[in-house]
Design a protein around this motif. Structure first.
Motif, PDB file in Angstrom:
ATOM      1  N   ARG A  59      40.823  91.178  25.897  1.00 36.93           N
ATOM      2  CA  ARG A  59      40.674  92.160  26.972  1.00 36.93           C
ATOM      3  C   ARG A  59      40.312  91.511  28.303  1.00 36.93           C
ATOM      4  NH1 ARG A  59      39.190  97.900  27.527  1.00 36.93           N
ATOM      5  NH2 ARG A  59      39.527  98.057  25.303  1.00 36.93           N
ATOM      6  N   TYR A  60      39.364  90.615  28.330  1.00 37.90           N
ATOM      7  CA  TYR A  60      38.868  90.067  29.595  1.00 37.90           C
ATOM      8  C   TYR A  60      39.374  88.654  29.867  1.00 37.90           C
ATOM      9  CZ  TYR A  60      35.924  94.104  29.134  1.00 37.90           C
ATOM     10  OH  TYR A  60      35.488  95.385  28.987  1.00 37.90           O
ATOM     11  N   ARG A  61      40.345  88.218  29.114  1.00 43.58           N
ATOM     12  CA  ARG A  61      40.893  86.882  29.340  1.00 43.58           C
ATOM     13  C   ARG A  61      42.067  86.950  30.297  1.00 43.58           C
ATOM     14  NH1 ARG A  61      41.887  83.144  24.515  1.00 43.58           N
ATOM     15  NH2 ARG A  61      41.935  81.730  26.267  1.00 43.58           N
ATOM     16  N   ILE A  62      42.375  85.825  30.872  1.00 42.07           N
ATOM     17  CA  ILE A  62      43.555  85.720  31.713  1.00 42.07           C
ATOM     18  C   ILE A  62      44.766  85.916  30.814  1.00 42.07           C
ATOM     19  CG2 ILE A  62      44.894  84.131  33.141  1.00 42.07           C
ATOM     20  CD1 ILE A  62      42.227  82.802  33.892  1.00 42.07           C
ATOM     21  N   PRO A  63      45.755  86.681  31.235  1.00 40.71           N
ATOM     22  CA  PRO A  63      46.933  86.897  30.381  1.00 40.71           C
ATOM     23  C   PRO A  63      47.549  85.576  29.944  1.00 40.71           C
ATOM     24  CG  PRO A  63      47.003  88.344  32.285  1.00 40.71           C
ATOM     25  CD  PRO A  63      45.846  87.421  32.489  1.00 40.71           C
ATOM     26  N   SER A  64      48.058  85.561  28.712  1.00 40.04           N
ATOM     27  CA  SER A  64      48.540  84.309  28.132  1.00 40.04           C
ATOM     28  C   SER A  64      49.683  83.699  28.925  1.00 40.04           C
ATOM     29  CB  SER A  64      48.957  84.527  26.681  1.00 40.04           C
ATOM     30  OG  SER A  64      49.984  85.504  26.631  1.00 40.04           O
ATOM     31  N   ASN A  65      50.503  84.513  29.567  1.00 40.54           N
ATOM     32  CA  ASN A  65      51.606  83.934  30.340  1.00 40.54           C
ATOM     33  C   ASN A  65      51.111  83.256  31.611  1.00 40.54           C
ATOM     34  OD1 ASN A  65      50.878  86.337  31.499  1.00 40.54           O
ATOM     35  ND2 ASN A  65      52.952  86.960  32.032  1.00 40.54           N
ATOM     36  N   LEU A  66      49.866  83.527  32.028  1.00 37.72           N
ATOM     37  CA  LEU A  66      49.305  82.880  33.217  1.00 37.72           C
ATOM     38  C   LEU A  66      48.303  81.780  32.875  1.00 37.72           C
ATOM     39  CD1 LEU A  66      48.614  86.031  35.400  1.00 37.72           C
ATOM     40  CD2 LEU A  66      50.580  84.509  35.506  1.00 37.72           C
ATOM     41  N   ARG A  67      47.898  81.694  31.615  1.00 37.26           N
ATOM     42  CA  ARG A  67      46.867  80.730  31.226  1.00 37.26           C
ATOM     43  C   ARG A  67      47.319  79.292  31.345  1.00 37.26           C
ATOM     44  NH1 ARG A  67      45.162  83.009  25.710  1.00 37.26           N
ATOM     45  NH2 ARG A  67      44.981  85.061  26.547  1.00 37.26           N
TER      46      ARG A  67
END
Length: 182
Positions: A59-67
């Motif tokens: 929920r509070y993580r940076i989206p995986s495509n932007l990580r």
């Protein structure tokens, strides 16, 4: 074989076009990211809702495509400094296989690595514990030594006072007259 490929391609094109053809011109598509099914909105008439349910921990993580990005702008400042630190690190004291005197810095790097390992080793922790115990013991030794010194000085004073009294006193037989001669 050619006869099978053409009908298969036509069928795939028809299947792919099916949803697009079924979608009306006035249908609205609502794409939602949710973390449970209860968060997904109910589709209204003329609306298609596509709800992607993610794991709650995301929920509070940076989206995986932007990580993960190789863009230099996305590198931390510390990493950028580390990269700049070694730019032009060649020649004497560099520990590089190329260049004149490149091997001379290897010994220095080995010593620095040894010192770092030694400062973070378990033995250092034990050394600190031993030093602490020694300091505690020495703090009580000073108090005990001071008490012992005071006791010894008191005994010496008493001894000196007794000697002085004995010097001041009469010797045995000093106050009596000698016996008459016979």
């Amino acid at each position: 074989m050619k006869h099978l490929i053409a009908p298969a391609a036509a069928f795939a094109a028809l299947v792919a076009a099916g949803p697009a053809a079924a979608q009306g011109a006035n249908e609205k598509i609502n794409m939602v990211i949710a973390y449970s099914e209860s968060e997904c909105p109910v589709a209204k008439e003329g609306e298609v809702v596509v709800c992607e349910i993610l794991v709650e921990e995301e929920r509070y993580r940076i989206p995986s495509n932007l990580r993960y990005s190789d863009n230099p702008k996305n590198q931390s400042l510390a990493r950028q400094v580390d990269q700049i630190k070694y730019v032009g690190d060649f020649g004497a004291m560099s520990c590089e296989p190329a260049g004149a005197g490149g091997f001379t810095g290897c010994n220095q790097k080995f010593v620095e690595a040894w010192a770092k390992d030694k400062s973070e080793a378990e033995a250092v922790r034990f050394g600190q514990l031993i030093e602490k115990a020694r300091a505690e013991r020495l703090s009580t030794i000073d108090e005990q030594a001071a008490a012992e010194q005071e006791r010894v000085e008191m005994i010496e004073r008493e001894y000196m006072q007794r000697l002085e009294r004995e010097r001041q006193g009469e010797l045995p037989g000093e106050g009596q007259l000698p016996p008459p001669p016979k």
